[in-house]
Design an enzyme around this catalytic site. Sequence first.
Site, PDB file in Angstrom:
ATOM      1  N   ASN A  29       0.772  -3.950   3.524  1.00  0.00           N
ATOM      2  CA  ASN A  29       1.786  -4.750   2.828  1.00  0.00           C
ATOM      3  C   ASN A  29       3.099  -3.992   2.675  1.00  0.00           C
ATOM      4  OD1 ASN A  29       0.905  -2.855   1.053  1.00  0.00           O
ATOM      5  ND2 ASN A  29       0.537  -4.247  -0.658  1.00  0.00           N
ATOM      6  N   GLY A  30       3.438  -3.126   3.613  1.00  0.00           N
ATOM      7  CA  GLY A  30       4.695  -2.409   3.483  1.00  0.00           C
ATOM      8  C   GLY A  30       5.043  -1.603   4.708  1.00  0.00           C
ATOM      9  N   LEU A  31       6.299  -1.165   4.770  1.00  0.00           N
ATOM     10  CA  LEU A  31       6.821  -0.357   5.862  1.00  0.00           C
ATOM     11  C   LEU A  31       6.619   1.116   5.543  1.00  0.00           C
ATOM     12  CD1 LEU A  31       8.412  -0.540   8.565  1.00  0.00           C
ATOM     13  CD2 LEU A  31      10.505  -0.286   7.199  1.00  0.00           C
ATOM     14  N   ASP A  49      -9.994  -3.353   5.352  1.00  0.00           N
ATOM     15  CA  ASP A  49      -9.096  -3.315   6.512  1.00  0.00           C
ATOM     16  C   ASP A  49      -9.323  -2.047   7.324  1.00  0.00           C
ATOM     17  OD1 ASP A  49      -7.188  -4.175   8.279  1.00  0.00           O
ATOM     18  OD2 ASP A  49      -5.491  -3.407   7.114  1.00  0.00           O
TER      19      ASP A  49
END
EC number: 2.7.11.24
Length: 720
Positions: A31-33, A152
């Site tokens: 959910n992020g860079l 995940d």
Amino acid sequence: MAEKFESLMNIHGFDLGSRYMDLKPLGCGGNGLVFSAVDNDCDKRVAIKKIVLTDPQSVKHALREIKIIRRLDHDNIVKVFEILGPSGSQLTDDVGSLTELNSVYIVQEYMETDLANVLEQGPLLEEHARLFMYQLLRGLKYIHSANVLHRDLKPANLFINTEDLVLKIGDFGLARIMDPHYSHKGHLSEGLVTKWYRSPRLLLSPNNYTKAIDMWAAGCIFAEMLTGKTLFAGAHELEQMQLILDSIPVVHEEDRQELLSVIPVYIRNDMTEPHRPLTQLLPGISREALDFLEQILTFSPMDRLTAEEALSHPYMSIYSFPTDEPISSHPFHIEDEVDDILLMDETHSHIYNWERYHDCQFSEHDWPIHNNFDIDEVQLDPRALSDVTDEEEVQVDPRKYLDGDREKYLEDPAFDTSYSAEPCWQYPDHHENKYCDLECSHTCNYKTRSSPYLDNLVWRESEVNHYYEPKLIIDLSNWKEQSKEKSDKRGKSKCERNGLVKAQIALEEASQQLAERERGQGFDFDSFIAGTIQLSAQHQSADVVDKLNDLNSSVSQLELKSLISKSVSREKQEKGRANLAQLGALYQSSWDSQFVSGGEECFLISQFCCEVRKDEHAEKENTYTSYLDKFFSRKEDSEMLETEPVEEGKRGERGREAGLLSGGGEFLLSKQLESIGTPQFHSPVGSPLKSIQATLTPSAMKSSPQIPHKTYSSILKHLN
């Protein structure tokens, strides 16, 4: 440097101030860079993950991830150092403060690469795959003991330092708390695991799963490490299930009935025998690895090994050390998940209504946290109702599609991999002390130079098998196989050459027999006189004179040849009897008959064995393929020379005895002893060897290796 920082800040919105420099893109997490940067305060490279907080759902995900990663502390889990706000501002321990921000930065441990990037180069050796699988299971045991599901697991989320072969689990953006004392059926998000690593139960019941989904993903990753390609790579969920059913047996009838109600087209009456079992998909792995994988990749999650059970499997016994496989001392419970949701709802309600109730006397921290919420409303995960599905978020891995000219990783290792069991940060405004705590704390017991792990190996196996030297072990095994092949080839060629020797000996024997038959015919003197008288009575023409001369010349040549052969045989007979007289009366007759009859044969064999010795020596000099081959060859020669120490007073005598075993002498001795048939021969070898030395040719004597032998058993050992 400043221009590059400004460019990244403008494009990606990275705003960390001047403390972090040299930013480089790494990829995207759940959910992020993710970027890497150098912390100027301590001169360390770190990985920084930016999470954008745009809606209540993103805030909830961020709250969950931060809560989980702050508590998890394990050698096989990526460490988190700090949680920062915009411009690098420090955040308090109150997670409710996140609701007032538009972004948050997670400063964590920098790793050199990930498993997905490693597998792009090809499959791993089984020893490397087993080592990485052990570390993955070790981390999963700790995560599951904390009542956390990763959800995940894939190669891109397993980070590796190639220098010390340490694997760590990262990216907990999709992880969640699952208390085993409560039922979460119907309240779990759908399709969080990447499609290729989803278990059959997750494909059938997306909202009902357990910790076994992480174990299925771990088994698929292990198979991918062995083959270099994805084990089940379906284009969609239906094809994914079909690929699984083609290789994984369905043992229980209730599972078959459930499949029959969902996809009846692909269901057979007997599902216990798959069309393409794992033995066909993984043809090159060992039997132990196949058994280990079959117990993890089971259709029913109830039959699947847990992380703790997998660590106890015999295939992992080389690394398994239960006392060094810790579990969480402070696991999560359902209250932690409920508190986060309540806090998020209350805080957002406070923010949305702040303008209306700006004169409220309650501060942000005075707001009540506990209310009478319905438990079903609390357990409902809003992620399943989002516009952008979690499946799409997980499937896309931008790290694999970065431009080639960008630097992906830094060569320097970032941090030591050890860390304290419980973080103790006395100064929340700065995290340099955390790096020091990281470098000075305890180390993992199965890592390099770890005394507890090595002591355990010594106690268990009586020898140390360093897991970080698999390449050397494989080189040694390859060297042994090559040496065995070379010895087989040398043995085969020697047998072929021995066959040629036997053919030459047979040819010589045939020629000798022919010569003996010619000598046996003798010379008929009466016929010669009668013929001479008859010829003298006739007129002597030129033709008759020529015939007579030819006859006389042939007779003289025949007599000369007979005399030469008799002299040679008599000389050899006398020489052999003189030499063999030292053996004693016990072996006089048998040795004499064998040696005299084989005089010429002994010379031929000696000459041939000398040539074989030279050829083998030249072949040995030219067949070195590695430094290990040459090293162990020299080591064997030195050990052979050191078996019999030579004293100063007896050096000359043993030196003379060493020269007796030439290439021909060894073969001659064994052949003569076998022909004599005296296995009870136990007298010292010095005297017969000196006798046999006289029969060897000078060429054979010169090429003999100077290896001392004192007993008959040592000679046979050298010959063999």
